[in-house]
Design an enzyme around this catalytic site. Structure first.
Site, PDB file in Angstrom:
ATOM      1  N   ASN A  41     -16.810 -20.945  21.697  1.00 27.59           N
ATOM      2  CA  ASN A  41     -16.715 -22.199  22.448  1.00 27.59           C
ATOM      3  C   ASN A  41     -17.958 -22.338  23.326  1.00 27.59           C
ATOM      4  O   ASN A  41     -18.699 -21.376  23.538  1.00 27.59           O
ATOM      5  CB  ASN A  41     -15.436 -22.234  23.289  1.00 27.59           C
ATOM      6  CG  ASN A  41     -15.376 -21.102  24.312  1.00 27.59           C
ATOM      7  OD1 ASN A  41     -15.693 -19.949  24.028  1.00 27.59           O
ATOM      8  ND2 ASN A  41     -14.951 -21.425  25.524  1.00 27.59           N
ATOM      9  N   HIS A  42     -18.193 -23.550  23.829  1.00 29.76           N
ATOM     10  CA  HIS A  42     -19.428 -23.810  24.570  1.00 29.76           C
ATOM     11  C   HIS A  42     -19.107 -24.608  25.832  1.00 29.76           C
ATOM     12  O   HIS A  42     -18.775 -25.788  25.759  1.00 29.76           O
ATOM     13  CB  HIS A  42     -20.402 -24.589  23.686  1.00 29.76           C
ATOM     14  CG  HIS A  42     -21.825 -24.541  24.147  1.00 29.76           C
ATOM     15  ND1 HIS A  42     -22.268 -23.719  25.152  1.00 29.76           N
ATOM     16  CD2 HIS A  42     -22.932 -25.244  23.738  1.00 29.76           C
ATOM     17  CE1 HIS A  42     -23.568 -23.891  25.334  1.00 29.76           C
ATOM     18  NE2 HIS A  42     -23.989 -24.812  24.494  1.00 29.76           N
ATOM     19  N   VAL A  43     -19.213 -23.946  27.002  1.00 26.41           N
ATOM     20  CA  VAL A  43     -18.817 -24.586  28.250  1.00 26.41           C
ATOM     21  C   VAL A  43     -19.883 -24.503  29.335  1.00 26.41           C
ATOM     22  O   VAL A  43     -19.724 -25.103  30.403  1.00 26.41           O
ATOM     23  CB  VAL A  43     -17.508 -23.957  28.804  1.00 26.41           C
ATOM     24  CG1 VAL A  43     -16.337 -24.244  27.879  1.00 26.41           C
ATOM     25  CG2 VAL A  43     -17.675 -22.449  29.009  1.00 26.41           C
TER      26      VAL A  43
END
Length: 213
Positions: A41-43
């Site tokens: 995921n990319h946060v």
């Protein structure tokens, strides 16, 4: 692993453990040999180093071409195995480089969502990840970062110390012979990977603290 990469990796791991109480859950699942696609995921801007240092060996990364706009980045990023992608265009040249790296037995980190989440929640996957899997024919290891958004969220320049945890999922092996070629098939692969990431849970004792700003 080159000298510059090794120094940057070891330094990043030390800083992460000291400032972010960094831990990797199910680290033993990262011992896959040969070409492997690591999907996360990319946060946060912190995601590439936080995900990359979970692995003991070298990792290849994708990055926006605009990040290589200065001389320091143009010297450093190639030594960190960063492959530039032009997000304004198809970016297939960069994807071809990544596919070649996988076929040569390297590990590659990619973010199926394509861009950082503005609120820390998971976003839909883009078909590009599925294309890479279909062309390179490699297994996928899903991982999920918890706490990186709370430490440095999208649109914020102020870093906050927090608890960061990388949870590693079971490797996924696709029967690519059963999937037709084309965007729909690639999207199907990407969606399955994103579902595996969504299924990963943060241990109760590692829940990150919410930001107050």
């Amino acid at each position: 692993m080159g000298f510059v990469y090794r120094v940057c990796r070891n330094l990043s791991r030390v800083v992460a453990e000291a400032a972010l109480d960094y831990r990797v859950i199910n680290e033993e699942r990262l011992i896959e040999t040969g070409g492997v696609l690591i999907c996360s995921n990319h946060v946060s801007y912190l995601d590439p180093p936080l995900a990359g240092v979970a692995l003991k060996g070298a990792v290849h990364y994708l990055a926006r071409k605009s990040l290589l706009s200065n001389a320091v980045a143009r010297w450093l990023f190639p030594r960190l195995h960063v492959v530039p992608i032009d997000q304004e265009r198809a970016g297939f040249a960069g994807l071809k480089t990544i596919i070649k790296a996988l076929q040569e037995g390297n590990r590659v980190l990619i973010f199926p969502e394509g861009s950082r989440s503005p609120d820390g929640k998971l976003q839909p996957a883009e078909p590009g990840t599925g294309l890479v899997v279909a062309k390179a024919k490699v297994p996928v290891i899903p991982i999920r970062l918890f706490g990186a958004h709370e430490a440095l969220p999208y649109g914020c320049s102020r870093f906050r110390m927090n608890t960061v945890t990388v949870v590693v999922g079971e490797p996924i092996r696709f029967d690519l012979e059963e999937l037709p070629a084309g965007k729909e098939a690639y999207q199907s692969i990407s969606d399955r990977i994103m579902a595996a990431i969504a299924a990963l849970e943060c241990p109760p004792d590692r829940i990150p603290r919410p930001r107050s700003d």
